[in-house]
Design a protein around this motif. Sequence first.
Motif, mmCIF file in Angstrom:
data_model
loop_
_atom_site.group_PDB
_atom_site.id
_atom_site.type_symbol
_atom_site.label_atom_id
_atom_site.label_comp_id
_atom_site.label_asym_id
_atom_site.label_seq_id
_atom_site.Cartn_x
_atom_site.Cartn_y
_atom_site.Cartn_z
ATOM 1 N N VAL A 112 33.562 9.928 40.197
ATOM 2 C CA VAL A 112 34.699 10.814 39.951
ATOM 3 C C VAL A 112 35.128 10.598 38.508
ATOM 4 O O VAL A 112 35.429 9.468 38.113
ATOM 5 N N VAL A 113 35.121 11.677 37.720
ATOM 6 C CA VAL A 113 35.516 11.595 36.316
ATOM 7 C C VAL A 113 36.858 12.289 36.170
ATOM 8 O O VAL A 113 36.977 13.478 36.437
ATOM 9 N N ALA A 114 37.876 11.523 35.744
ATOM 10 C CA ALA A 114 39.202 12.106 35.516
ATOM 11 C C ALA A 114 39.141 12.966 34.258
ATOM 12 O O ALA A 114 38.292 12.766 33.390
ATOM 13 N N ALA A 115 40.022 13.917 34.156
ATOM 14 C CA ALA A 115 40.038 14.835 33.025
ATOM 15 C C ALA A 115 40.090 14.107 31.695
ATOM 16 O O ALA A 115 40.863 13.182 31.505
ATOM 17 N N SER A 116 39.226 14.508 30.785
ATOM 18 C CA SER A 116 39.192 13.977 29.436
ATOM 19 C C SER A 116 39.884 14.959 28.502
ATOM 20 O O SER A 116 40.097 16.120 28.851
ATOM 21 N N ALA A 117 40.185 14.510 27.311
ATOM 22 C CA ALA A 117 40.959 15.331 26.392
ATOM 23 C C ALA A 117 40.136 16.305 25.554
ATOM 24 O O ALA A 117 40.659 17.284 25.084
ATOM 25 N N ARG A 118 38.875 16.051 25.321
ATOM 26 C CA ARG A 118 38.084 16.861 24.394
ATOM 27 C C ARG A 118 36.938 17.564 25.105
ATOM 28 O O ARG A 118 36.357 17.046 26.031
#
Length: 123
Positions: A112-118
Amino acid sequence: MSTRTKGTGSYVLSGNLVNGGSVISCPHGGRVVPASAPSSGVRIDGHQVPTAADVFIVSGCRHTVDGVSHPCATVRWTPHRDSVLIDGSPVLLESTSALCFSAALVPQGPPVVAASARGVSSR
């Protein structure tokens, strides 16, 4: 997300880059991190950007099967063949296919990858 453009045979890949500031976990809540500093020198907001060439390990997984501990140990990423490259290795996007594996190499589900900024977009 990857979509295929009909008639051209090309894919459009887009999504947020996985980077040193991304929060990644196994499906059972264990923490996923690169085993060592990412091999590329590319940074986003001061965070290194790992690629598919980097090894990812899992710590703190509490997965059990019939009361026996079977924790996730590693993550294998399967980037699209037309991915954006850093030093010849595909970058990892939140949408990049991946699976967590036990030490016995038994697939245990996707991380599960949490939202990244870029984000990144490539045609």
